[in-house]
Design a protein around this motif. Structure first.
Motif, short mmCIF file in Angstrom:
data_model
loop_
_atom_site.label_atom_id
_atom_site.label_comp_id
_atom_site.label_asym_id
_atom_site.label_seq_id
_atom_site.Cartn_x
_atom_site.Cartn_y
_atom_site.Cartn_z
N UNK A 88 0.84 -1.21 0.00
CA UNK A 88 0.00 0.00 0.00
C UNK A 88 0.87 1.26 0.00
N UNK A 89 1.87 1.27 0.88
CA UNK A 89 2.77 2.44 0.89
C UNK A 89 3.58 2.52 -0.40
N UNK A 90 3.97 1.35 -0.93
CA UNK A 90 4.71 1.35 -2.19
C UNK A 90 3.83 1.94 -3.30
N UNK A 91 2.53 1.60 -3.26
CA UNK A 91 1.65 2.11 -4.31
C UNK A 91 1.47 3.63 -4.19
N UNK A 92 1.38 4.12 -2.95
CA UNK A 92 1.32 5.57 -2.76
C UNK A 92 2.51 6.23 -3.43
N UNK A 99 -2.93 13.24 6.38
CA UNK A 99 -4.12 12.55 6.85
C UNK A 99 -3.79 11.11 7.23
N UNK A 100 -2.99 10.44 6.40
CA UNK A 100 -2.62 9.05 6.70
C UNK A 100 -1.88 8.99 8.03
N UNK A 101 -0.94 9.93 8.21
CA UNK A 101 -0.18 9.98 9.47
C UNK A 101 -1.12 10.22 10.65
N UNK A 117 -4.74 -0.23 6.90
CA UNK A 117 -5.97 0.46 6.49
C UNK A 117 -5.65 1.88 6.04
N UNK A 118 -4.86 2.59 6.86
CA UNK A 118 -4.53 3.98 6.52
C UNK A 118 -3.81 4.05 5.19
N UNK A 119 -2.83 3.14 4.99
CA UNK A 119 -2.05 3.17 3.76
C UNK A 119 -2.88 2.74 2.56
N UNK A 120 -3.80 1.79 2.76
CA UNK A 120 -4.64 1.32 1.67
C UNK A 120 -5.52 2.44 1.14
N UNK A 121 -6.17 3.16 2.08
CA UNK A 121 -7.02 4.28 1.66
C UNK A 121 -6.15 5.38 1.06
N UNK A 122 -4.98 5.62 1.68
CA UNK A 122 -4.05 6.63 1.15
C UNK A 122 -3.63 6.29 -0.27
N UNK A 123 -3.36 5.00 -0.53
CA UNK A 123 -2.94 4.59 -1.87
C UNK A 123 -4.05 4.86 -2.87
N UNK A 124 -5.30 4.52 -2.49
CA UNK A 124 -6.43 4.76 -3.39
C UNK A 124 -6.53 6.25 -3.70
N UNK A 125 -6.42 7.09 -2.66
CA UNK A 125 -6.52 8.54 -2.87
C UNK A 125 -5.38 9.07 -3.74
N UNK A 126 -4.17 8.56 -3.50
CA UNK A 126 -3.03 9.04 -4.30
C UNK A 126 -3.22 8.71 -5.78
N UNK A 127 -3.72 7.49 -6.06
CA UNK A 127 -3.95 7.12 -7.45
C UNK A 127 -5.03 8.03 -8.04
N UNK A 128 -6.11 8.25 -7.28
CA UNK A 128 -7.20 9.11 -7.77
C UNK A 128 -6.67 10.52 -8.05
N UNK A 129 -5.86 11.05 -7.11
CA UNK A 129 -5.31 12.40 -7.28
C UNK A 129 -4.42 12.49 -8.52
N UNK A 130 -3.58 11.43 -8.69
CA UNK A 130 -2.70 11.43 -9.86
C UNK A 130 -3.52 11.46 -11.14
N UNK A 131 -4.63 10.72 -11.12
CA UNK A 131 -5.50 10.69 -12.30
C UNK A 131 -6.19 12.04 -12.50
N UNK A 132 -6.70 12.61 -11.40
CA UNK A 132 -7.46 13.86 -11.52
C UNK A 132 -6.53 15.03 -11.86
N UNK A 133 -5.44 15.17 -11.10
CA UNK A 133 -4.59 16.35 -11.26
C UNK A 133 -3.74 16.26 -12.52
N UNK A 134 -3.13 15.10 -12.74
CA UNK A 134 -2.20 14.98 -13.86
C UNK A 134 -2.80 14.24 -15.05
N UNK A 135 -4.08 13.98 -15.00
CA UNK A 135 -4.80 13.37 -16.12
C UNK A 135 -4.12 12.07 -16.59
#
Lengths: 439, 182
Positions: free
Chosen positions: A66-70, A233-235, A247-265
């Protein structure tokens, strides 16, 4: 055969096999199986499969992918470039401002990705050409980024701390917090040294003729801020005890992927696959080493080697600081050759009883161990970061990069000494926020 | 340069395709684990429900991804090793050492494959269940071990054949000392 002789045989066999170039995970497994059969007969093999499985069947370990995915999501996006630009636009008029913004960017990117090579590559790709363009000497430009990249494993979240936490059953949240102040201190040392050396060499950073407008200064911030918010937030969730690291890292990873998609298309399948593939590659590598190391640890304990070694060292009655010095030396030498994940998993179960028996705090020791691992990342002959810098700036000779890193290695030694003199630097933050450790 | 050998090339290509498929499967399992964690967090903290299967499922996904993703990671040369000695050796000694290390790894994987297959069969035969609330049938997650290790063994056989026929350089280090890209 006495445990000491057995221990010597195991040690020599392990070193020979690892240095032959066998993948670490399989080397550890092979030594374990051979030693079990050699000392216990075929009966020793009975629990191998179960041990291999149970070494990985642990919910806490889920936090690693999860942290690796973030980190992979942020690392494969241009966030590093934006972060670098943002800092540079704010600090460019300060004397030595570029060095400060480079190392500052390394420290922040470290918090975002938790990976040392990723940090080095992301910041170095912009930072090194820019520093050289503005007249910084090659060894300072490459050395500072090389060293700054290692902050990735000290400033949380850090996979190194997760591995240490799992191997020694130390609270991962506490370890993360313990890394914050030493991480900032080390960043400070790096910056001070960089400013000193460029001043001493007579290099005066002259203010460039152009000025950034306020609009430009604020332009990159909205792109970076969401990632910083996710990490904070994860911290927060981790330390609030609201959720487990996984759990924290899993949700953080999901958010990071979503942000990368939204912000950097990052819509394309290739970009998604790149994130997933990098995550899988890195996680599988680490988790396989964990499985191998658990089997190795099982072999050591079932042959009573761990206990014998810890007892032997306790019987020597050496001064605890001499002991700490020797342990540091040992870790340092290991770090020159063996990747951090393998060292931590192999040695911490052996070292922990020795450390606690000598009255050292395991959380504090986690920080010391991590700084040792940082040295290994920039020190020849392995020094992974050196090769990453070399691929970014191929025209700078590797020896120049190596000489450039030496002062930063000394900064790390200084940090270890300071932490030995004032352990509170590491333990104050976790003790204040999470209450003192229960012994 | 390696000579052409159609059956061998076909075998290597087939094994690589299998490893790649396994890699995609493993990557998807990690993605699935992320989604299940999100579901767990929403159910547990958002809706105040007790979660039953999620922790087990996520853990099994990650363990299975480790075993099943392993052959692909091997193909990418992603399993880290200490390559200081191979770097300094001459081409012939490096080749001999590479053959040695591949054989050691293959032997270990083969033994582990056999042990985990036995372990999996015991779990299947005895209908073992996890001692968690979910009472998962353990042979299902356990199957990832023989499956992943079997594919890993195949990939190692392909690596070995490529190494001895000169199709890939020992340790991925080219004659000029540079690392080859997998």
């Amino acid at each position: 055969m006495t445990p000491t002789t057995q221990g010597a045989i195991v040690l020599v066999a392990t070193l020979l096999l690892l240095f032959s170039g066998v993948p670490v995970a399989f080397g550890l497994g092979a030594v374990s199986i051979v030693c079990l059969v050699f000392f216990q007969g075929l009966d020793g093999l009975r629990v191998v499969a179960e041990t291999f499985w149970s070494g990985l069947d642990e919910f806490t370990l889920v936090s690693i992918p999860m942290f690796v995915m973030m980190g992979a999501a942020i690392g494969s996006s241009p966030a590093g470039k934006d972060l670098y630009e943002a800092l540079d636009r704010w600090l460019y008029r300060l004397p030595g401002g570029l060095a400060i913004s480079n190392l500052g960017a390394c420290a922040i990117f470290a918090a975002l990705t938790g990976s040392s090579p990723a940090c080095c590559a992301a910041i170095g790709r912009m930072g090194i050409p820019e520093m050289r363009r503005r007249g910084y000497p090659d060894d300072v430009a490459t050395g500072s980024i090389c060293a700054g990249g290692t902050l990735g494993i000290l400033i949380p979240p850090s996979v190194t701390f997760i591995l240490y936490g799992i191997a020694t059953e130390t609270s991962i949240g506490r370890l993360f917090l313990a890394g914050v102040v030493p991480g900032l201190m080390l960043t400070g040392f790096f910056i001070l040294w960089t400013l000193f050396i460029i001043w001493k060499r007579g290099f005066r950073s002259h203010a460039p003729e152009f000025r950034y407008t306020w609009r430009q200064k604020f332009a990159s911030i909205p792109k970076i801020a969401p990632f910083l918010v996710i990490i904070v937030a994860v911290m927060y969730v981790l330390y609030g005890g609201v959720a487990t690291p996984s759990e924290a890292a899993g949700v953080g990873a999901a958010f990071c992927v979503i942000m990368a998609v939204v912000i950097y298309r990052m819509w394309s399948t290739e970009q998604w696959w790149a994130i997933l593939r990098d995550t899988m590659r890195e996680s599988v590598m680490i988790l396989m080493i964990i499985a191998g190391a658990v089997l190795f640890g099982y072999m050591l304990t079932s042959l009573y080697l761990t206990q014998t070694l810890a007892q032997a060292i306790a019987d020597m009655h050496v001064n605890r600081w001499v002991l700490m010095f020797l342990i540091n030396l040992f870790l340092l030498v290991c770090g020159f050759f063996i990747p951090p994940a393998a060292i931590i998993l192999m040695t911490s179960p052996i070292l922990l009883p020795i450390i606690t028996a000598a009255g050292f705090d395991p959380v504090w020791f986690g920080v010391i161990l991590t700084i040792n691992m940082e040295v290994g990342l920039i020190h020849p002959p392995v020094g992974l970061n050196i090769y990453i810098i070399n691929s970014i700036a191929p025209d700078v000779p590797v020896t120049t990069v190596m000489w450039g890193t030496i002062p930063y290695v000394l900064c790390m030694f200084l940090a270890i000494v300071v932490l030995c003199a004032f352990p509170e630097i590491a333990t104050w933050l976790p003790d204040t926020l999470m209450g003192p450790t229960r012994h | 340069m390696a000579t052409k050998d159609p059956p061998l090339d076909l075998f290597v290509a087939a094994v690589r395709a299998l490893s790649r498929a396994a890699g995609v499967a493993a990557a998807l399992m990690i993605a699935a684990a992320v989604l299940v964690i999100c579901d767990m967090v929403i159910e547990r903290y958002g809706l105040n429900r007790t979660t039953i299967w999620q922790i087990d499922a996520v853990t099994y996904f990650i363990v299975a991804a480790t075993f099943i993703g392993s052959p692909y990671v091997l193909m990418l040369r992603g399993h880290v090793n200490v390559d200081i000695l191979p770097m300094y050796l001459g081409p012939r000694a490096r080749f001999a050492l590479a053959v040695f290390t591949v054989i050691v790894s293959m032997a270990f994987i083969a033994v582990l494959f056999w042990l985990t297959t036995k372990f999996w069969y015991e779990a299947y035969d005895g209908n073992w269940r996890s001692n968690t609330v979910w009472r998962a049938r353990l042979w299902i997650p356990y199957f990832s071990m023989p499956l992943g290790l079997g594919l890993l063994l195949l990939q190692y056989v392909a690596e070995f054949l490529c190494l001895v026929t000169g199709r890939s350089p020992p340790f991925g280090i080219e004659a000029d000392g540079r690392k080859a890209h997998a």
